[in-house]
Every structure is written in structure tokens, then in C-alpha cells.
Scaffold this active site. Structure first.
Site, PDB file in Angstrom:
ATOM      1  N   GLY A   2      84.098 -10.551 -63.060  1.00 33.17           N
ATOM      2  CA  GLY A   2      82.793 -10.137 -62.555  1.00 33.17           C
ATOM      3  C   GLY A   2      82.534  -8.666 -62.813  1.00 33.17           C
ATOM      4  O   GLY A   2      81.890  -7.973 -62.040  1.00 33.17           O
ATOM      5  N   LEU A   4      80.603  -7.098 -64.702  1.00 32.27           N
ATOM      6  CA  LEU A   4      79.214  -6.647 -64.917  1.00 32.27           C
ATOM      7  C   LEU A   4      78.396  -6.715 -63.636  1.00 32.27           C
ATOM      8  O   LEU A   4      77.200  -6.436 -63.634  1.00 32.27           O
ATOM      9  CB  LEU A   4      78.551  -7.505 -66.012  1.00 32.27           C
ATOM     10  CG  LEU A   4      79.192  -7.391 -67.399  1.00 32.27           C
ATOM     11  CD1 LEU A   4      78.423  -8.255 -68.408  1.00 32.27           C
ATOM     12  CD2 LEU A   4      79.244  -5.939 -67.868  1.00 32.27           C
ATOM     13  N   GLN A  59      77.603  -5.887 -59.311  1.00 34.53           N
ATOM     14  CA  GLN A  59      77.288  -4.634 -58.604  1.00 34.53           C
ATOM     15  C   GLN A  59      78.556  -3.820 -58.337  1.00 34.53           C
ATOM     16  O   GLN A  59      78.592  -2.617 -58.599  1.00 34.53           O
ATOM     17  CB  GLN A  59      76.598  -4.953 -57.260  1.00 34.53           C
ATOM     18  CG  GLN A  59      76.113  -3.695 -56.532  1.00 34.53           C
ATOM     19  CD  GLN A  59      75.669  -3.928 -55.108  1.00 34.53           C
ATOM     20  OE1 GLN A  59      75.917  -4.989 -54.507  1.00 34.53           O
ATOM     21  NE2 GLN A  59      75.009  -2.951 -54.532  1.00 34.53           N
ATOM     22  N   ASP A  83      83.682 -10.783 -67.842  1.00 35.22           N
ATOM     23  CA  ASP A  83      82.523 -11.333 -67.137  1.00 35.22           C
ATOM     24  C   ASP A  83      82.044 -12.531 -67.945  1.00 35.22           C
ATOM     25  O   ASP A  83      82.409 -12.683 -69.114  1.00 35.22           O
ATOM     26  CB  ASP A  83      81.401 -10.273 -67.008  1.00 35.22           C
ATOM     27  CG  ASP A  83      80.397 -10.632 -65.904  1.00 35.22           C
ATOM     28  OD1 ASP A  83      80.456 -10.007 -64.835  1.00 35.22           O
ATOM     29  OD2 ASP A  83      79.592 -11.573 -66.115  1.00 35.22           O
ATOM     30  N   ILE A  84      81.233 -13.367 -67.319  1.00 43.77           N
ATOM     31  CA  ILE A  84      80.756 -14.556 -68.039  1.00 43.77           C
ATOM     32  C   ILE A  84      79.727 -14.173 -69.094  1.00 43.77           C
ATOM     33  O   ILE A  84      79.523 -14.872 -70.088  1.00 43.77           O
ATOM     34  CB  ILE A  84      80.174 -15.581 -67.037  1.00 43.77           C
ATOM     35  CG1 ILE A  84      80.005 -16.951 -67.724  1.00 43.77           C
ATOM     36  CG2 ILE A  84      78.843 -15.110 -66.450  1.00 43.77           C
ATOM     37  CD1 ILE A  84      79.818 -18.094 -66.775  1.00 43.77           C
ATOM     38  N   ASP A 105      84.699 -17.181 -68.113  1.00 41.70           N
ATOM     39  CA  ASP A 105      84.124 -17.993 -67.035  1.00 41.70           C
ATOM     40  C   ASP A 105      85.286 -18.290 -66.087  1.00 41.70           C
ATOM     41  O   ASP A 105      86.236 -18.972 -66.473  1.00 41.70           O
ATOM     42  CB  ASP A 105      83.550 -19.298 -67.614  1.00 41.70           C
ATOM     43  CG  ASP A 105      83.052 -20.243 -66.515  1.00 41.70           C
ATOM     44  OD1 ASP A 105      82.351 -21.205 -66.850  1.00 41.70           O
ATOM     45  OD2 ASP A 105      83.396 -20.011 -65.339  1.00 41.70           O
ATOM     46  N   TYR A 142      78.048 -19.178 -48.500  1.00 43.17           N
ATOM     47  CA  TYR A 142      78.748 -17.925 -48.846  1.00 43.17           C
ATOM     48  C   TYR A 142      79.770 -17.580 -47.777  1.00 43.17           C
ATOM     49  O   TYR A 142      80.915 -17.250 -48.080  1.00 43.17           O
ATOM     50  CB  TYR A 142      77.708 -16.821 -48.976  1.00 43.17           C
ATOM     51  CG  TYR A 142      78.221 -15.448 -49.306  1.00 43.17           C
ATOM     52  CD1 TYR A 142      78.217 -14.432 -48.346  1.00 43.17           C
ATOM     53  CD2 TYR A 142      78.674 -15.131 -50.582  1.00 43.17           C
ATOM     54  CE1 TYR A 142      78.654 -13.160 -48.646  1.00 43.17           C
ATOM     55  CE2 TYR A 142      79.106 -13.856 -50.895  1.00 43.17           C
ATOM     56  CZ  TYR A 142      79.081 -12.867 -49.915  1.00 43.17           C
ATOM     57  OH  TYR A 142      79.513 -11.599 -50.226  1.00 43.17           O
ATOM     58  N   LYS A 165      83.766 -17.300 -47.933  1.00 39.33           N
ATOM     59  CA  LYS A 165      84.502 -16.072 -47.586  1.00 39.33           C
ATOM     60  C   LYS A 165      85.620 -16.358 -46.581  1.00 39.33           C
ATOM     61  O   LYS A 165      86.732 -15.844 -46.701  1.00 39.33           O
ATOM     62  CB  LYS A 165      83.542 -15.005 -47.057  1.00 39.33           C
ATOM     63  CG  LYS A 165      82.637 -14.408 -48.125  1.00 39.33           C
ATOM     64  CD  LYS A 165      83.452 -13.822 -49.270  1.00 39.33           C
ATOM     65  CE  LYS A 165      82.582 -13.344 -50.407  1.00 39.33           C
ATOM     66  NZ  LYS A 165      83.384 -12.945 -51.582  1.00 39.33           N
TER      67      LYS A 165
HETATM   68  C1  VAH Z   1      75.311 -10.269 -49.764  1.00 43.67           C
HETATM   69  N1  VAH Z   1      75.652  -8.010 -50.619  1.00 43.67           N
HETATM   70  O1  VAH Z   1      74.293  -9.878 -49.249  1.00 43.67           O
HETATM   71  C2  VAH Z   1      76.334  -9.230 -50.213  1.00 43.67           C
HETATM   72  C3  VAH Z   1      77.255  -8.902 -49.073  1.00 43.67           C
HETATM   73  C4  VAH Z   1      77.330  -8.157 -46.699  1.00 43.67           C
HETATM   74  C5  VAH Z   1      76.466  -8.531 -47.820  1.00 43.67           C
HETATM   75  O2  VAH Z   1      78.160  -9.911 -48.820  1.00 43.67           O
HETATM   76  O3  VAH Z   1      75.543 -11.451 -49.923  1.00 43.67           O
END
Ligand code: VAH
Length: 318
Positions: A6, A8, A10, A32-33, A51, A140, A144
């Protein structure tokens, strides 16, 4: 040698540059992909298209370059993951387990980010403890929490030196934000420079933890260089620099651009994600176990963001 996935993204785009400055360009393999012929990452050191759901390619690259450290950053962020949750599961979890397997087979040290998104609506919202309820309601967040547990498992079961950070919203001026719920905190600076106004998709009074990218990069390096025996926690440490809401950014920006105007057009999907996250998290464990500290508060970050963005917009202006 360090392998970054990853690269490329942020975090990846700035971490690659910083690690190349510190450890030498040839010691940091950026992947990066996306093909990367044009941007300077390919010019300044080794770059491979990868990938992360392709386990064999990842292993081959890691073995070819004889890497001893893997920084796995390739992932889908919170807002975009909610639009395609199954794809997010496959990429976020498939990529992570592939990277952990390579780290196990090649005995690499391992870093991957977690997030304040690893907490949910039943988590204590203010000064959220390091060890507390984690029942996130986003794909997400599920990724995590599962990722944190999987990284701890690889440490306890296979002895892989895994370490992680629960990042707050990260603010930077190098790459545009990519699908995160905290993207508003980056866009507001760009829009302030370009249009002297911004319409926030996150509502007034919505507090979230934030951090300037330089502090995030320093935290990654400090954590990875910490003596393993000092670590009580591993995946993943709460870190933060500030707890702010959209009005706080506007007030700070107005000190530099007095006519700046902040308006609101709330994006219900992003707002519900933001509402499920903490207002502020407690970073005591990171401070005590490996000396975490943030250098940038909202004032200092705003000064630097606007100073760094100004030339980009002046060039366009004339
Ligand atoms: C997002 N920037 O918004 C990421 C991060 C805490 C935010 O995990 O998904």
C-alpha cells in the site's frame, strides 16, 4: 530491508519516503497494486506492483529482496469498505493473513495499522482505555479487531514480532484522502486554500481523534525500534494528538484565512460511522511502554498544512 504494501496510499506514500531517508532507498521496497511509473516513489528506490491478495507474489517479492521487516498498509478504509463490505473483508483480511504468513516464513518484524475504528458504540466514548470493549459496527472495524487479534495470535503462536497502532484520523498534504470517515479533516484544508469555504460531510460537534502525519510516521518508527521486552501490549496501541470537531478546524483556519466559511451537508453513512467511534482515546499505554508523544497540536498542524499547501495552489493560480 523493509517491504511496504500500500505504498501509494496516504500513510504508505510518506512512510516510504521517510524510511528511505533513514535506512537508505535500496533498503525499502515499495509495493502497491497500482502501476507507479510516473510518481517519484519508483524513481527513488525499488518498486513492485503487488496485489496483497496474491500470497505467492508477496512471498516471491519478500524472498527476492530478502526483507526482514514488513509494513502492511494496503487496505480499504472505513467509508469505502461500507459500500462493498465483502470485497473489504477479502482484501483487508486476505491481505493481512498473506502478509503475516510471509512474516512467519521469513522471520520478519511486522507492522500493520489498526484504528479508532476498532471501537464501537458500546465502547466508553471519552478517554477510551487501551483495554476495553471492542464491538465495532462497521466492516472496517470488524477487520481491525480481527486484525489486532490475528497479529497477537501470530506473536503468541509463532513468535512473529508483530506491532500495531490504533491510528486516529490522519491529516496530510502529500496524497489526497482515500475513502476514510475522517477525510473531511484533510479536505477542509485543501478547500480553504482553493475556495475559502468548505462543506463538511461530518456534522458540527462530532468529536474524533486526529493526528498530523509527521507524528504518525514518528510513532511507527518509535514503536518498531522499541525494545521488544518493554512491550506489554502489541496490537494495537491507542495513539492520538487531539480530539477535535469540524468547528475547531474552522476556527483555527480563520486565524490564517479570516473569510473562511464552513458549511454542512452531512453524509448519513459517514456520520453514522463517526458516531460509533470514540470522541477521545487514552494513549497512556503507548506513552509508558515506548515513549509515544505527539509534536503537533491543532494550531501547529494548521500552520504547517496551510504553509505546505499554499505553493500548490499559488502555482495553479498564476
Ligand atoms: C478512516 N482514516 O477514516 C481512516 C481511519 C480513524 C480513521 O481509520 O477510515
Amino acid at each position: 530491508k523493509i517491504l511496504i504494501t500500500g505504498a501509494l496510499g496516504q500513510i504508505g506514500s510518506e512512510l516510504t519516503t521517510k524510511l528511505r531517508d533513514i535506512y537508505g532507498a535500496d533498503n525499502v521496497v515499495a509495493t502497491d497494486i497500482r502501476k507507479n511509473e510516473e510518481t517519484q516513489l519508483a524513481q527513488s528506490g525499488p518498486y513492485e506492483v503487488l496485489d496483497v491478495t496474491d500470497a505467492k507474489s508477496m512471498f516471491d517479492i519478500a524472498e527476492t529482496y530478502q526483507v526482514d521487516t514488513i509494513m502492511h498498509l494496503a487496505a480499504l478504509l472505513s467509508a469505502i469498505a461500507e459500500t462493498k463490505p465483502l470485497f473489504a473483508w477479502n482484501l483487508n483480511m486476505g491481505g493481512l493473513v498473506n502478509a503475516l504468513e510471509v512474516a512467519r516464513e521469513l522471520q520478519c518484524q511486522f507492522f500493520t495499522p489498526s484504528s479508532i475504528g476498532a471501537f464501537g458504540p458500546t465502547t466508553p466514548k471519552n478517554n477510551t482505555p487501551q483495554d476495553t470493549v471492542q464491538r465495532p459496527t462497521t466492516m472496517y472495524g470488524v477487520n481491525k479487531v480481527a486484525g489486532e487479534l490475528l497479529c497477537d495470535y501470530y506473536y503468541h503462536k509463532f513468535g512473529v514480532d508483530t506491532r500495531g497502532l490504533r491510528f486516529p484520523g490522519l491529516i496530510s498534504y502529500v496524497t489526497p484522502p482515500g475513502g476514510g470517515t475522517t477525510d473531511y479533516a484533510v479536505e477542509i484544508y485543501y478547500e480553504a486554500m482553493k475556495n475559502v469555504k468548505y462543506t463538511s460531510n461530518i456534522g458540527k460537534g462530532t468529536y474524533m481523534d486526529m493526528m498530523y502525519m509527521p507524528d504518525a510516521l514518528n510513532a511507527i518508527i518509535a514503536l518498531m525500534e522499541a525494545d521488544s521486552s518493554t512491550l506489554i501490549h502489541r496490537n494495537a496501541f491507542n495513539i492520538t494528538a487531539m480530539s477535535v470537531e469540524p468547528e475547531d478546524f474552522a476556527a483555527e483556519i480563520k486565524k490564517h484565512i479570516p473569510e473562511f466559511k464552513l458549511e454542512y451537508a452531512i453524509d448519513a453513512a459517514r456520520q453514522s460511522i463517526a458516531d460509533s467511534w470514540p470522541n477521545s482515546i487514552d494513549a497512556t499505554a503507548a506513552k509508558q511502554e515506548w515513549g509515544f508523544k505527539a509534536e503537533y497540536d491543532l494550531t501547529k498542524m494548521t500552520e504547517d498544512m496551510l504553509a505546505q499547501l499554499r505553493p500548490k495552489f499559488l502555482l495553479k493560480a498564476n
